[in-house]
Write a protein that holds these residues in place. Sequence first.
Motif, PDB file in Angstrom:
ATOM      1  N   ALA A 175       0.908  -1.062   0.116  1.00  0.00           N
ATOM      2  CA  ALA A 175      -0.207  -0.392  -0.669  1.00  0.00           C
ATOM      3  C   ALA A 175       0.904   1.530  -0.071  1.00  0.00           C
ATOM      4  N   ALA A 176       1.451   1.376   0.778  1.00  0.00           N
ATOM      5  CA  ALA A 176       3.009   2.030   0.601  1.00  0.00           C
ATOM      6  C   ALA A 176       3.834   2.565  -0.620  1.00  0.00           C
ATOM      7  N   SER A 177       4.025   1.666  -1.108  1.00  0.00           N
ATOM      8  CA  SER A 177       4.414   1.648  -2.668  1.00  0.00           C
ATOM      9  C   SER A 177       3.999   2.314  -3.000  1.00  0.00           C
ATOM     10  N   ALA A 178       1.810   1.589  -3.760  1.00  0.00           N
ATOM     11  CA  ALA A 178       1.070   2.445  -4.592  1.00  0.00           C
ATOM     12  C   ALA A 178       1.200   3.912  -4.214  1.00  0.00           C
ATOM     13  N   ALA A 179       1.628   4.027  -3.470  1.00  0.00           N
ATOM     14  CA  ALA A 179       1.035   5.531  -2.115  1.00  0.00           C
ATOM     15  C   ALA A 179       1.757   6.376  -2.971  1.00  0.00           C
ATOM     16  N   ALA A 180       2.643   5.889  -2.641  1.00  0.00           N
ATOM     17  CA  ALA A 180       4.048   6.227  -3.241  1.00  0.00           C
ATOM     18  C   ALA A 180       4.590   6.636  -4.873  1.00  0.00           C
ATOM     19  N   GLY A 181       3.711   6.218  -5.607  1.00  0.00           N
ATOM     20  CA  GLY A 181       3.808   5.806  -7.365  1.00  0.00           C
ATOM     21  C   GLY A 181       5.126   5.172  -7.046  1.00  0.00           C
ATOM     22  N   GLU A 182       5.894   4.310  -6.741  1.00  0.00           N
ATOM     23  CA  GLU A 182       6.353   2.851  -6.698  1.00  0.00           C
ATOM     24  C   GLU A 182       6.047   1.744  -7.965  1.00  0.00           C
ATOM     25  N   LEU A 183       4.608   1.817  -7.363  1.00  0.00           N
ATOM     26  CA  LEU A 183       3.757   0.293  -7.516  1.00  0.00           C
ATOM     27  C   LEU A 183       2.506   0.252  -8.276  1.00  0.00           C
ATOM     28  N   GLU A 184       2.438   0.443  -9.799  1.00  0.00           N
ATOM     29  CA  GLU A 184       1.774   0.828 -10.074  1.00  0.00           C
ATOM     30  C   GLU A 184       0.225  -0.160 -10.274  1.00  0.00           C
ATOM     31  N   ILE A 185      -1.165  -0.288 -10.520  1.00  0.00           N
ATOM     32  CA  ILE A 185      -1.618  -1.054 -10.413  1.00  0.00           C
ATOM     33  C   ILE A 185      -3.416  -0.517 -11.313  1.00  0.00           C
ATOM     34  N   PRO A 186      -3.194  -1.559 -12.630  1.00  0.00           N
ATOM     35  CA  PRO A 186      -4.033  -0.388 -13.522  1.00  0.00           C
ATOM     36  C   PRO A 186      -5.410  -1.103 -13.057  1.00  0.00           C
ATOM     37  N   ILE A 187      -6.802  -0.154 -12.940  1.00  0.00           N
ATOM     38  CA  ILE A 187      -7.860  -0.537 -12.834  1.00  0.00           C
ATOM     39  C   ILE A 187      -7.774  -0.577 -13.790  1.00  0.00           C
ATOM     40  N   ALA A 188      -8.975  -1.847 -14.266  1.00  0.00           N
ATOM     41  CA  ALA A 188      -9.170  -2.005 -15.385  1.00  0.00           C
ATOM     42  C   ALA A 188     -10.602  -1.495 -15.481  1.00  0.00           C
ATOM     43  N   ALA A 189     -11.749  -2.244 -14.378  1.00  0.00           N
ATOM     44  CA  ALA A 189     -12.930  -1.676 -14.071  1.00  0.00           C
ATOM     45  C   ALA A 189     -13.423  -1.800 -12.875  1.00  0.00           C
ATOM     46  N   VAL A 190     -14.387  -0.609 -12.625  1.00  0.00           N
ATOM     47  CA  VAL A 190     -15.268  -0.747 -11.473  1.00  0.00           C
ATOM     48  C   VAL A 190     -17.093  -0.580 -11.630  1.00  0.00           C
ATOM     49  N   TYR A 191     -17.268  -1.579 -10.960  1.00  0.00           N
ATOM     50  CA  TYR A 191     -19.126  -1.830 -11.059  1.00  0.00           C
ATOM     51  C   TYR A 191     -19.168  -1.486  -9.475  1.00  0.00           C
ATOM     52  N   PRO A 192     -20.299  -1.106  -9.615  1.00  0.00           N
ATOM     53  CA  PRO A 192     -21.266  -1.398  -8.306  1.00  0.00           C
ATOM     54  C   PRO A 192     -21.047  -2.696  -8.128  1.00  0.00           C
ATOM     55  N   LEU A 193     -21.765  -2.542  -6.264  1.00  0.00           N
ATOM     56  CA  LEU A 193     -22.090  -3.671  -6.155  1.00  0.00           C
ATOM     57  C   LEU A 193     -23.347  -5.396  -6.601  1.00  0.00           C
ATOM     58  N   ASP A 194     -24.072  -3.979  -6.702  1.00  0.00           N
ATOM     59  CA  ASP A 194     -25.965  -4.637  -7.730  1.00  0.00           C
ATOM     60  C   ASP A 194     -24.922  -5.754  -8.888  1.00  0.00           C
ATOM     61  N   LYS A 195     -24.054  -5.048  -9.952  1.00  0.00           N
ATOM     62  CA  LYS A 195     -23.343  -5.412 -10.897  1.00  0.00           C
ATOM     63  C   LYS A 195     -22.301  -6.191 -11.025  1.00  0.00           C
ATOM     64  N   VAL A 196     -22.054  -7.518 -10.061  1.00  0.00           N
ATOM     65  CA  VAL A 196     -21.557  -8.244  -9.298  1.00  0.00           C
ATOM     66  C   VAL A 196     -21.634  -9.438 -10.493  1.00  0.00           C
ATOM     67  N   GLN A 197     -21.991  -9.246 -11.589  1.00  0.00           N
ATOM     68  CA  GLN A 197     -22.539 -10.345 -12.156  1.00  0.00           C
ATOM     69  C   GLN A 197     -21.974 -10.508 -13.620  1.00  0.00           C
ATOM     70  N   GLU A 198     -21.709  -9.042 -13.205  1.00  0.00           N
ATOM     71  CA  GLU A 198     -20.896  -8.233 -14.773  1.00  0.00           C
ATOM     72  C   GLU A 198     -19.754  -7.913 -14.687  1.00  0.00           C
ATOM     73  N   ALA A 199     -19.092  -7.990 -13.078  1.00  0.00           N
ATOM     74  CA  ALA A 199     -17.643  -7.841 -12.617  1.00  0.00           C
ATOM     75  C   ALA A 199     -17.165  -9.196 -13.391  1.00  0.00           C
ATOM     76  N   TYR A 200     -17.946 -10.498 -13.097  1.00  0.00           N
ATOM     77  CA  TYR A 200     -17.331 -11.477 -13.370  1.00  0.00           C
ATOM     78  C   TYR A 200     -17.466 -11.909 -14.128  1.00  0.00           C
ATOM     79  N   ARG A 201     -18.691 -11.521 -15.211  1.00  0.00           N
ATOM     80  CA  ARG A 201     -18.712 -12.142 -16.310  1.00  0.00           C
ATOM     81  C   ARG A 201     -17.111 -11.406 -17.738  1.00  0.00           C
ATOM     82  N   GLU A 202     -17.187 -10.085 -16.548  1.00  0.00           N
ATOM     83  CA  GLU A 202     -15.793  -9.326 -17.477  1.00  0.00           C
ATOM     84  C   GLU A 202     -14.089 -10.713 -17.088  1.00  0.00           C
ATOM     85  N   LEU A 203     -14.295 -10.802 -16.063  1.00  0.00           N
ATOM     86  CA  LEU A 203     -12.811 -11.510 -15.248  1.00  0.00           C
ATOM     87  C   LEU A 203     -13.084 -12.923 -15.029  1.00  0.00           C
ATOM     88  N   GLU A 204     -13.978 -13.492 -15.034  1.00  0.00           N
ATOM     89  CA  GLU A 204     -14.104 -14.971 -15.994  1.00  0.00           C
ATOM     90  C   GLU A 204     -13.028 -14.882 -17.530  1.00  0.00           C
TER      91      GLU A 204
END
Length: 306
Positions: A265-294
């Motif tokens: 967490a400290a590395s990511a906050a300091a910009g030394e570790l980049e974590i791409p966020i591919a998608a953000v789904y509302p909780l209600d769209k959990v099925q869509e999230a797993y459709r993409e993940l799978e």
Amino acid sequence: MARAVRFERYGGIEELRVVEVPTPTAGPGQVVVEVVVAGTNPGEAKVREGMFAERWPATFPSGQGSDFAGRIAEVGAGVENFQVGDEVLGWTDERAAQTTHVAAPAGQVTPKPAGLSWEIAGGLWVAGTTAVGATRAVGVKAGETVAVSGAAGGVGSIAVQLLRRAGVRVIGIASAGTHDWLRSFGVIPVAYGDGLIDRIRAAAPDGIDAFVDTYGFGYVELALELGIPVDRIDTIRDWDAAAKYGVQVDGNAAGSSVEALAELAASAAAGELEIPIAAVYPLDKVQEAYRELEQQHTHGKIVLRP
Ligand SMILES: NC(=O)c1ccc[n+]([C@@H]2O[C@H](COP(=O)([O-])OP(=O)(O)OC[C@H]3O[C@@H](n4cnc5c(N)ncnc54)[C@H](OP(=O)(O)O)[C@@H]3O)[C@@H](O)[C@H]2O)c1
């Protein structure tokens, strides 16, 4: 009441529901966190499908999810180091993170550094600590060359950066769409598919010292064909090959600790570790999230916002 992901039996994505459940309370040594972001991970889909029914059975109705970030809503007896309102990230071992409110041991949460996004914090534990465990298992030294399969996925994208930080030359096996991203960290990208072993040999004419496999399906055999010794191959997915050849299987269990999570967490906050966020789904769209993940082509993390 809280809202949480539930499934009532093993099956496909259509088994996932978001339902009202009693808000958890904090037992001794626990905190309750009001979740801002929860992570998704491929292992959860395998649990839901029943692939781990013998090894790690589900009890029904089952919740889902390990990674979360949010604000402390309640502090249990004996918890001294957190207060209501503190921003934290952490994990639960109870398949319970994909919810509005989760109870977890206070020893499994750590303060969220200022400047770390909720999206990164909420999806960090599984992928981050797995990358720590898998890269540590192959014991790299500066100047060596290491190949990583699934190099731009949740685990792989962190693993390649940890290896680069250790002074290692990294061959990242990934599809063409992520090659520029990999190059931006000094990773040498190589496309998978026919002729892969020749492309790896061409990219690393002096040979490959170690292999971190995050994808499975033949990469352990490929690593052996490249002449890499078994103690310098780690797979986080292909346990059959590991049992057959004696390669390592260190992943989340080997890499996980609250200290490791805090460091990531400290590395990511300091910009030394980049974590791409591919998608953000509302909780209600959990099925869509797993459709993409799978689809198994995630670059970085897919996360849920309750
Ligand atoms: N043992 C453990 O402790 C542990 C912990 C966490 C995860 N895991 C397992 O490890 C695996 C990876 O997890 P993850 O969260 O990183 O998954 P992920 O985020 O879904 O990433 C999967 C990656 O695989 C790549 N890929 C697809 N086809 C490929 C191929 N033929 N060759 C090489 N790469 C390919 C995709 O990249 P492209 O887009 O480039 O195709 C994608 O980036 C999952 O099976 C998961 O269950 C195990």
